[in-house]
Design an enzyme around this catalytic site. Structure first.
Site, PDB file in Angstrom:
ATOM      1  N   GLU A 129       0.760  -1.248   0.613  1.00  0.00           N
ATOM      2  CA  GLU A 129       0.103  -0.120   0.094  1.00  0.00           C
ATOM      3  C   GLU A 129       1.031   1.339   0.135  1.00  0.00           C
ATOM      4  OE1 GLU A 129      -3.556  -0.679   3.078  1.00  0.00           O
ATOM      5  OE2 GLU A 129      -4.474  -1.947   2.484  1.00  0.00           O
ATOM      6  N   GLU A 188      -4.466  -8.818  -0.304  1.00  0.00           N
ATOM      7  CA  GLU A 188      -6.177  -8.379   0.056  1.00  0.00           C
ATOM      8  C   GLU A 188      -7.010  -8.019  -0.025  1.00  0.00           C
ATOM      9  OE1 GLU A 188      -4.661  -4.875   2.992  1.00  0.00           O
ATOM     10  OE2 GLU A 188      -2.957  -5.556   2.895  1.00  0.00           O
TER      11      GLU A 188
END
Length: 494
Positions: free
Chosen positions: A173, A298
């Site tokens: 991220e 994810e």
């Protein structure tokens, strides 16, 4: 309600990679500490510190790959904190999730755990707070089989043979907790780190380098990273979480919900298909031969913490609703098997949409675990296209398909069909036919429960569990069966 599914057995597609059934275990809450790891001195039955009940449950569903140590935690983790005698390892603040990390579970513990359950390893390296040299040294520690000082250090710490690292996540991220970077800046950092991936062993190219990809619908990030670094990327990550409300400040309850939240969550899970189509289209511009894998490393449902209950971070219950969204998402991955080659549900134990919940000596398997159990027959199968005709399930102004499905044929020639009936109260009379093949026999398993909010608890662990599907019949070259309301069904057709 009547519906029809036609499986095109004569139009085989891509192989459904087992890694699509991957798991994610981050250093947070009780996901690892008390979930996977209790230590050798624990009164809880364990195998060299790993909970035996958790190990046995994970082996039973053939977990193909595990992602660790994060997540956000990966970009604050320095691997040397987690090697050497456990009593001498430093204690660090967990800046991502609160509390402190004693580093009792580090490199050796993770790699040995993956070996114990038979899973490949997906290591996330620290880009946001680390260096390319730190990553390179960690890879040498993990994979070197020579007499370098780092290889000797690993041996001194108790591991003679090098391990195998299958996947290497270069940052996590990067657009958010991994550094709040812009795509062009991250792409340059990725190029730098990727250049210094020098594993030892017979096949240095065996490690798949995974770029930190987009947040849900952020196709601009995909465009920026693929255009600037695509030739050095082996796999590209995308993260997507389903929230009943789509509001991160008030996501919704895991257990206290009605039909409005039920259909909203199912509808949100189905958005995965559109998301994969959009990111794949951009990847096709820069990688038309589909060399680069798209990995959803994810995914899952994310709810609010239970009010008034002191729980570790991101602990949530898991209901029949989570089982249906898991099956729907896996069905979507099967349909995108040509590009989607790994996924990692968040997370493995005690965190978010977990497979397993633990409480001291007790353990319970969640409805999501049972879907992964039922669906493991798709690991390594060849995807088959299908046509579904069914009236939509509608509540308020939200529509979802009345039957959602996928199909695949395994190495033994058995055709498996995964089916979801999203209606909370209406069964489906389903007609299933194979095109280009013939099924002489059929059997099935069904997962349902008395209510959309049904859960498994430590005191009542069997409320939501698979059962044999009865009442199937053959008529005119097709099979007829009933899909119960709010159910997941897997058929095996021979």
């Amino acid at each position: 309600m009547d519906a029809q599914v036609v499986v095109h057995a004569d139009r085989p597609g891509a192989v459904i990679r087992p890694e699509i059934y991957g798991q994610f275990a981050e250093q947070l809450g009780h996901g690892i500490d008390q979930g996977i790891w209790v230590g050798e001195a624990s009164a809880i039955p364990n195998i060299k510190g790993y909970r035996k009940d958790v190990v046995d449950a994970l082996k039973a569903i053939h977990v193909p790959v595990i992602r660790w140590p994060g997540g956000c935690f990966a970009d604050e983790y320095h691997w040397r904190d987690g090697i050497g005698p456990r009593g001498q390892r430093p204690v660090r603040r967990n800046l991502s999730w609160g509390g402190e990390e004693n580093n009792a579970f580090g490199t050796h513990e993770f790699m040995d755990f993956a070996e114990l359950i038979g899973a490949k390893t997906y290591i996330g390296v620290n880009v946001g707070g680390g260096t390319a040299r730190e990553m390179s040294d960690w890879l040498e520690y993990l994979t070197a089989d020579g007499q370098s000082s780092i290889a000797r250090e690993r041996r001194a710490n108790g591991r003679d043979k090098p391990w195998k690292v299958a996947y290497l996540g270069i940052g996590n991220e990067a657009w958010g907790c991994g550094g709040h970077m812009r795509p062009a800046y991250y792409a340059d950092l990725y190029r730098q780190f990727a250049t210094f991936v020098h594993p030892s062993g017979d096949d240095p190219s065996a490690i798949v380098r995974v770029a930190s990809g987009a947040n849900a619908d952020d196709v601009a990030w995909t465009e920026g990273v693929m255009s600037a670094a695509g030739e050095l990327i082996d796999a590209y990550g995308v993260h997507y979480y389903t929230l009943p409300t789509q509001d991160w400040k008030k996501k919704g309850s895991a257990t206290d919900f009605g039909e409005t939240e039920w259909i909203a969550t199912l509808h949100g899970a189905l958005h995965m298909d559109d998301l994969l189509n959009r990111h794949s289209a951009i990847m096709d511009k820069y990688d038309p031969k589909k060399r680069v894998a798209l990995v959803v490393d994810e995914w899952g449902n994310w709810y609010d913490p239970q009010p008034g209950v002191a729980s570790p971070p991101l602990y949530q219950q898991n209901s029949l609703r989570d089982a249906l969204t898991a099956a729907m998402t896996l069905n979507i991955f099967h349909a995108h098997a040509d590009r989607v080659r790994m996924a990692n549900i968040a997370q493995m134990v005690n965190v978010l949409q977990a497979m397993i919940l633990t409480d001291q000596k007790r353990m319970v398997l969640t409805p999501t675990y049972h879907v992964f159990d039922m669906y493991q027959v798709f690991q390594g199968a060849t995807s088959l296209p299908l046509d579904v005709r069914a009236p939509d399930y509608v509540f308020g102004n939200v529509h979802v398909p009345g039957v959602q499905a996928s199909a695949g044929r395994d190495a033994a020639g058995v055709v498996h069909v995964g089916l979801v009936n999203p209606s909370p109260d209406k069964p489906v009379r389903l007609h299933v036919r194979l095109s280009g093949a013939q099924a002489k026999s059929i059997k099935g398993r069904v997962l349902t429960a008395p209510a959309i909010t049904s859960i498994n608890t430590f005191d009542h662990p069997g409320v939501v569990k698979p059962e044999p599907l009865a009442g199937m019949s053959s008529s005119g070259g097709e099979w007829v069966l009933s899909l119960p309301p709010r159910s997941v069904v897997v058929l095996d057709m021979r």
